[in-house]
Design an enzyme around this catalytic site. Structure first.
Site, PDB file in Angstrom:
ATOM      1  N   GLU A 160       0.835  -1.209   0.000  1.00  0.00           N
ATOM      2  CA  GLU A 160       0.000   0.000   0.000  1.00  0.00           C
ATOM      3  C   GLU A 160       0.871   1.261   0.000  1.00  0.00           C
ATOM      4  O   GLU A 160       0.474   2.288  -0.565  1.00  0.00           O
ATOM      5  CB  GLU A 160      -0.949  -0.001   1.201  1.00  0.00           C
ATOM      6  CG  GLU A 160      -1.924  -1.175   1.254  1.00  0.00           C
ATOM      7  CD  GLU A 160      -2.748  -1.359  -0.011  1.00  0.00           C
ATOM      8  OE1 GLU A 160      -3.019  -0.363  -0.695  1.00  0.00           O
ATOM      9  OE2 GLU A 160      -3.084  -2.527  -0.336  1.00  0.00           O
ATOM     10  N   HIS A 215       1.537   2.178  -3.504  1.00  0.00           N
ATOM     11  CA  HIS A 215       0.405   2.931  -4.082  1.00  0.00           C
ATOM     12  C   HIS A 215       0.452   4.389  -3.605  1.00  0.00           C
ATOM     13  O   HIS A 215       0.245   5.326  -4.380  1.00  0.00           O
ATOM     14  CB  HIS A 215      -0.923   2.317  -3.633  1.00  0.00           C
ATOM     15  CG  HIS A 215      -1.292   1.035  -4.344  1.00  0.00           C
ATOM     16  ND1 HIS A 215      -1.316   0.926  -5.713  1.00  0.00           N
ATOM     17  CD2 HIS A 215      -1.660  -0.184  -3.864  1.00  0.00           C
ATOM     18  CE1 HIS A 215      -1.695  -0.309  -6.051  1.00  0.00           C
ATOM     19  NE2 HIS A 215      -1.900  -1.001  -4.954  1.00  0.00           N
ATOM     20  N   GLU A 238      -0.649  -0.769  -9.877  1.00  0.00           N
ATOM     21  CA  GLU A 238      -0.176  -2.046  -9.327  1.00  0.00           C
ATOM     22  C   GLU A 238       1.330  -2.182  -9.516  1.00  0.00           C
ATOM     23  O   GLU A 238       2.019  -2.784  -8.687  1.00  0.00           O
ATOM     24  CB  GLU A 238      -0.929  -3.198 -10.006  1.00  0.00           C
ATOM     25  CG  GLU A 238      -0.845  -4.527  -9.286  1.00  0.00           C
ATOM     26  CD  GLU A 238      -1.602  -4.568  -7.956  1.00  0.00           C
ATOM     27  OE1 GLU A 238      -2.304  -3.590  -7.620  1.00  0.00           O
ATOM     28  OE2 GLU A 238      -1.449  -5.580  -7.241  1.00  0.00           O
TER      29      GLU A 238
END
Lengths: 493, 493
Positions: A262, A265, A291
Site C-alpha cells: 500500500e 500505491h 499495481e
C-alpha cells in the site's frame, strides 16, 4: 477560450471525488456499523452530483471548441482525458447503468453465500444477469471508443488497452511459465524451509514496525496516515494519503508486506504532477501502473537481499527477535516460497500470472458469448489444472473465489499481471540507469529508487497510456522476457 | 405540488451538510497537517454547491406555491424553516458574504497573536472591519426578518429570538445573581475543600472511563464514537455521532465532564425526528436548545448526588481509586466550587451568566454603534468589575479572551446562558413529571430522564421556536426564578 472553463468544471468534479475518498476511507476504518446507510446516502448524492457535472449538456460543445484552441502538450493530454471521462459518462444510457448497479449489488450479496456453500447453481441466474448487462455496457461503449466490447470494459481500468497487446504479453508468459514453475519447485525442494519466528506479534507493535518501514520507503507522515481495516487499501488524496492494513498476530510478514504494498500505491499518488492535481491528466494512469508501483516495492525492492536486510533489522528491533528464524536469509527464503496453489490472492509471484491468464481468457470468452456461465466451473477447473497444475474440488476454491465478476469488475484481472511485469521492468531499468540503487537500498536509502520512479512514472500522471509510460521510462515495450530473467535470477540463481 | 420538490432539494442540501460534518470531524481529529489545504478546498466546494442549491432561481417560486398547498402541521413548519434558510442565503449580497469571510479569517489570525501579546491596538483595525461588515450583514437580514440588525445576527443561532425576551430573562438574572454569588462564597468558605485524587491519570484509562459513562448516559456506540481532539466537540449525523474531548492527565474530571457535556449534545442529535431527518424541520432547534441538552447532563443530572455516585464509582473502578478524595461527596464539593474568576470558559455555573450578560450588552452596543471598538477594553473591564467582581489586568484575560467576536460569531454568547437556564427548567420539569427520576439516577438508570427529553425536546426537532419548546415542555416561559431556586438549593441548601 473553452479550455479554462473545462478546467474549472473538472476541478469541481475532482474535489467531489476527493471528498468521496475521505468518506469511503472513514466508512472502511472507523465508522460505527449503524452509520452505514447514512454514509451510503451521503456518498450517493456526491456521486450523482459528480455525474451531473460530467454530463452537463454543454460539455460536449466545450470539448469540441477547446480542440481548436492553442494548448500545450499537457493541456492537450488533459483535454483528451476530459473527453474520455465525458464519453464514458454519457455513452451508456442511465437506465442501463442503474440496472447493472442493482444487478451487481444483488449478485455480490448472493456470491457471499454461494462461495461459502459451493452453490454455483444458486448464483447462476444472478451471475448471468450481471454478465448480460456488463456486455451491454461494453457494447454501448465500444462504438464510442472504437474498440471491442471487452476492450471497452478493460478501458475503465486500463485506458487504451487492447487485447492484441495483452495477448502478446500473456502469450509470451504462457510460453515459459508452466515449465519455469516446475524447475523452481524442483530447485526449491533441495533446500529445507527455514524456521518461522514465533509469535504472537501484538498488533500495536506491528503498527509501529509498519510505520518505521513506511518511513524507510519514503512515506511522509505529514501527508498521510496508516490505520487498520478489514481489507488493506490506499485511499485519500496526494496531500493526505491514507493506507490501511490488517494484522495477523501469528505472522507479522503478511501485515508488513501489505503495508509495503500500500505504501507503493501511496508514493505513486504523492508523486503525481501538482500542476494538474485536480485535472484528469494529473491522476494516476490506471490499474496496471498503480499495481506496478505497489509491486515494485512489495515484490521487487523489498524482496532484494539489500532492502530486506533493513526491513528484517526493523522487525528484530520491533519484536526483540533473535536467532536463525530472524536472519535476513531465513526471512527471504520464506518470502520467496513458491507453491502450486488454488487461491489467487495467496499465490506467489511465479504462479500468480497463471491464475490471471486463466481469468482473462475466461472473462473474455464470456463477454464474447463463447463461454456460457453454466460452463464456467468446469472451464475454470480445467484451466487451473492445465495452467497451475492443481484442480479445485469445488467452486468456492474455484471460479467463485474472487469477488470481481459478481461485483461487476470485468476487465480488471489482467492489470494485476501487467502490473507485476511492469514492476519488474521498471526496477530493472532503474538499476540500469542508477547502478548504485542496490547499494543504496542496502544502506536503507530509498531516495535514488524513488527519485527514478517519480521522474519516469509518478510525475507523468495520465499524460500517456500505460504502454507509452513503460516505453518512455525503459526504452522498450512491456517485455515478458524481463520478467522471466527476474524470476530465473531470483528463484534459480 | 411544489412541496415534494422542495423536500427533494433540501434532502440533497442536508446530505451535503452531512458529508461536510464528516470531513470537518476528520480534519479536527485525524487529518495529518499537510492535508489542511486540500481539505479546505474539498469543503469549500461542498459549501458552494450547497449554497447554489439554496439559491437556485426557482426556489422562491416553489416556496410561494407550496404555501397554498395542503400540508400537515410538520410539513408547514418545515416549509417555514425552508423559507428561513432561503431568506438567510439570498438576502445578503454574495460580495458582502465574501468580504466578511475574508475579514473574519484575517481577524481570527491576528487575534491569536493579539491575545497572547495583549495588543488591542494591533487588532483594532481588523476588529473594526469585522464589526462593520457584520453590522452590514445584520442590516441586510433585518428587513427580511422584520427584526433589528442585532436580532438578525442572533437569529442565525437562535431562530426567532428577540432582545426584549433576552432582556427580560437576563434582567431577572441580574436582579439576584451578584448578591447570590456573595452569599454562596460566604457559605462555601465555612467548609474546607476536600482533597483531590492524585494523578497521573493515563489518557487511555480516561477514554475507557469516558466510554463507560457515555454508555451509562444512554449513548449508543452502534451509532457513534468518541475520539481525541484539541477542543471538545460533537459532530457527525444522528446515525453516526462523533464526540471528541481532550484529556488532562493531572485531573480526570475536566475530560470526563467534557465527555458528559458532548454526550448531551449527541443524545439530542440522536433523538431528532427520523421522518424529517434530512429536512430543515428535522434538525436541532438552535444553540440554546443544544446547549440546554449538554448542560442538562453536565450541570444538572451529573452533578446530582444520585448520578454522581454512579460516575464516581466508575472513576474509582477505572483508576483503582480509594480514600476520602474518591468519595462522591468530595467529588461533588469539588465539582460545585464557586469562584469570582476572569475566564468565562473556566467559570462555574453560578458566575457564568454574569460573564455572558456582559458580553451580550457589549456586542449589542457595538452593533448598534453605541460602543466604539476602541472603548471595548475599558467597558469590558468595568463590566467585569461591576458584574463578576474581578477586574482583568489586560485584554488577554479581558475582552480578547474569547474567539467569538474576531471569528464573526456575534449574537452567539446569549445562547450559553439561555441554555443553562433552559437545562435547569427542563430538569425540574422532568422530575416534577416523573418523580422517580432521582431514584433511577441513583441506580444508574438514565432511561426515564432521557425518555422525557426525547419526548418533549429531541423529537420536536425545529418545529417551533426554542421559547415554544420550553413552554410546551414545562408549561411556562423561560423563568430565571427556576434557575435561582436551583442555585439556592444546590449552593445554599
Amino acid at each position: 477560450m473553452s479550455y479554462p472553463t473545462l478546467e474549472k468544471r473538472f476541478e469541481r468534479m475532482y474535489l467531489l471525488r476527493d471528498a468521496l475518498t475521505v468518506l469511503e476511507w472513514d466508512a472502511s476504518t472507523l465508522m460505527p456499523d449503524g452509520g452505514a446507510q447514512a454514509r451510503a446516502d451521503q456518498m450517493a448524492v456526491l456521486r450523482v452530483m459528480r455525474h451531473e457535472l460530467v454530463t452537463t449538456p454543454d460539455l460536449g460543445e466545450l470539448l469540441a471548441k477547446a480542440d481548436g484552441e492553442s494548448l500545450d502538450e499537457w493541456q492537450r493530454a488533459n483535454l483528451a482525458e476530459m473527453r474520455r471521462e465525458w464519453v464514458r459518462a454519457t455513452v451508456v444510457p442511465v437506465e442501463l447503468v442503474e440496472a447493472r448497479s442493482q444487478a451487481v449489488s444483488e449478485c455480490e450479496m448472493r456470491w457471499r453465500t454461494a462461495r461459502k456453500e459451493n452453490d454455483f447453481a444458486g448464483l447462476q441466474p444472478s451471475f448471468e444477469e450481471v454478465l448480460k448487462l456488463t456486455r451491454e455496457v461494453g457494447e454501448a461503449q465500444a462504438t464510442a471508443l472504437g474498440s471491442t466490447p471487452y476492450e471497452a470494459l478493460l478501458d475503465e481500468w486500463e485506458p487504451g488497452a487492447r487485447t492484441q497487446e495483452i495477448d502478446r504479453v500473456f502469450g509470451g508468459l504462457e510460453a515459459f511459465l508452466p515449465e519455469l514453475v516446475a524447475r523452481v519447485l524442483e530447485h526449491q525442494a533441495q533446500t529445507p524451509m527455514p524456521p518461522q519466528p514465533e509469535g504472537p506479534f501484538p498488533a500495536a507493535k506491528q503498527l509501529e514496525l509498519g510505520r518505521n518501514v513506511m518511513a524507510l520507503l519514503g512515506f511522509d507522515f505529514h501527508h498521510g496516515r496508516i490505520d487498520t481495516s478489514a481489507h488493506p487499501f490506499c485511499a485519500g488524496v496526494p496531500e493526505d494519503i491514507r493506507i490501511t492494513t490488517r494484522w495477523d498476530e501469528d505472522d507479522f510478514t503478511s501485515g508488513l508486506f501489505g503495508v509495503i504494498h500500500e505504501t507503493g500505491h501511496a508514493l505513486y499518488e504523492r508523486g503525481l504532477p501538482v500542476r494538474f492535481r485536480k485535472q484528469p491528466v494529473g491522476q494516476a494512469r490506471g490499474s496496471s501502473t498503480h499495481e506496478s508501483q505497489s509491486l515494485l516495492w512489495e515484490m521487487q525492492a523489498a524482496r532484494t537481499p539489500e532492502l530486506l536486510a533493513r526491513i528484517a533489522e526493523q522487525a528484530r528491533i520491533a519484536f526483540g527477535g533473535t536467532g536463525p528464524a530472524w536472519e535476513t536469509e531465513a526471512m527471504l527464503a520464506r518470502m520467496l516460497h513458491v507453491e502450486r496453489s488454488l487461491i489467487r490472492v495467496e499465490a506467489d509471484e511465479v504462479t500468480y500470472p497463471l491464475h490471471v491468464i486463466l481469468r482473462y481468457r475466461l472473462e473474455r470468452a464470456m463477454i464474447a458469448g463463447e463461454l456460457a456461465v453454466k460452463d464456467l466451473p468446469g472451464a475454470f477447473a480445467d484451466g487451473m489444472e492445465r495452467l497451475v497444475g492443481v484442480r479445485p474440488a469445488n467452486v468456492g476454491e474455484g471460479c467463485l473465489q474472487d469477488i470481481h465478476w459478481p461485483a461487476g469488475l470485468w476487465g480488471y484481472f489482467p492489470t494485476y499481471t501487467l502490473g507485476a511485469l511492469t514492476a519488474a521492468q521498471f526496477f530493472a531499468a532503474a538499476i540500469e540507469a542508477v547502478p548504485t540503487i542496490p547499494a543504496s537500498l542496502a544502506r536503507g536509502e530509498t531516495a535514488p529508487l524513488l527519485g527514478w520512479l517519480v521522474t519516469h512514472v509518478h510525475s507523468q500522471g495520465a499524460r500517456s497510456t500505460a504502454s507509452e509510460i513503460i516505453e518512455n521510462a525503459t526504452g522498450k515495450k512491456l517485455d515478458p522476457e524481463i520478467f522471466r530473467r527476474h524470476l530465473e535470477r531470483r528463484y534459480l540463481g
